[in-house]
Design an enzyme around this catalytic site. Sequence first.
Site, PDB file in Angstrom:
ATOM      1  N   ASP A  19       9.359   0.400   8.872  1.00  0.00           N
ATOM      2  CA  ASP A  19      10.361   1.205   9.330  1.00  0.00           C
ATOM      3  C   ASP A  19      10.714   2.304   9.000  1.00  0.00           C
ATOM      4  O   ASP A  19      10.867   2.406   7.839  1.00  0.00           O
ATOM      5  CB  ASP A  19      11.552   0.812  10.235  1.00  0.00           C
ATOM      6  N   HIS A  36       4.004  10.006   8.305  1.00  0.00           N
ATOM      7  CA  HIS A  36       3.300   8.355   9.340  1.00  0.00           C
ATOM      8  C   HIS A  36       1.883   8.237   8.010  1.00  0.00           C
ATOM      9  O   HIS A  36       1.205   7.266   7.777  1.00  0.00           O
ATOM     10  CB  HIS A  36       2.932   8.463  10.988  1.00  0.00           C
ATOM     11  N   LEU A 130      -7.087 -12.542   2.441  1.00  0.00           N
ATOM     12  CA  LEU A 130      -5.636 -12.442   3.414  1.00  0.00           C
ATOM     13  C   LEU A 130      -5.925 -11.952   5.062  1.00  0.00           C
ATOM     14  O   LEU A 130      -7.280 -11.432   4.800  1.00  0.00           O
ATOM     15  CB  LEU A 130      -5.020 -11.583   2.391  1.00  0.00           C
TER      16      LEU A 130
END
Length: 247
Positions: A19, A36, A130
């Site tokens: 955020d 972004h 991962l």
Amino acid sequence: MKESIDKDKIPQHIAIIMDGNGRWAQKKGAMRIFGHKNAIAAVREAIEGSAELGVKYLTLYAFSTENWSRPEDEVSALMELLVDSIAQEVPTMMKNNIRLLAIGDTESLPRRAKQKLDEAIGLTSKNTGLSVVLALSYSGRWEIQNAIHSIVKKVEAKQLQIEDITQEVIASHLNTKDIPDPELLIRTSGEIRISNFLLWQLAYTELYFTEVLWPDFRKEHLVEAILDYQKRERRFGKTGAQIKPKF
């Protein structure tokens, strides 16, 4: 700080609500999409940091079902950014043995974005390091609603009895059925809420909130969150005395 981490208490699954992109851009007098674009560096840092520390799953809240209601030009730019980012990161994921997964209503994504996502998931499917889980067009309520629909259909088809509906059965119908629940949730930008994210899965997750805006998030912030997590006593409804080892 990294040396202070207890390697035996690394959370196996970390979820992040990324955020603050818009506010970061506004502080610089730029359009929201600028935030972004600059958030990609933070994503790389979170992924690299998680892989280096031995985290098994990293779930990133990339785009919620509610985000579709944002201005059309911002959504279009986000989708183009998503396509380009996925395509660019596949070689790095292959090199570092990282697997890509996705949860959410991915069928609602634009065709090109869905195609690139599916290609990346397929190419990295054999990787064993991962697992990076992108939550795209996702919301917790949407996920639970879909799970209920699937269970009801099985009951109507007499494939499942009502009395057999357990928490385990519900969990097995969620998007995350093959993914362990997060042990740590990180939210950036100073907002203190979970915003319809992993509502079922966060039941016993430790929550960590930081004022850092997402584009500024780096490995040291990940380490800070993990160190804070390691100070906590996870009781799962029990007393502290019950979970302490007995000698």
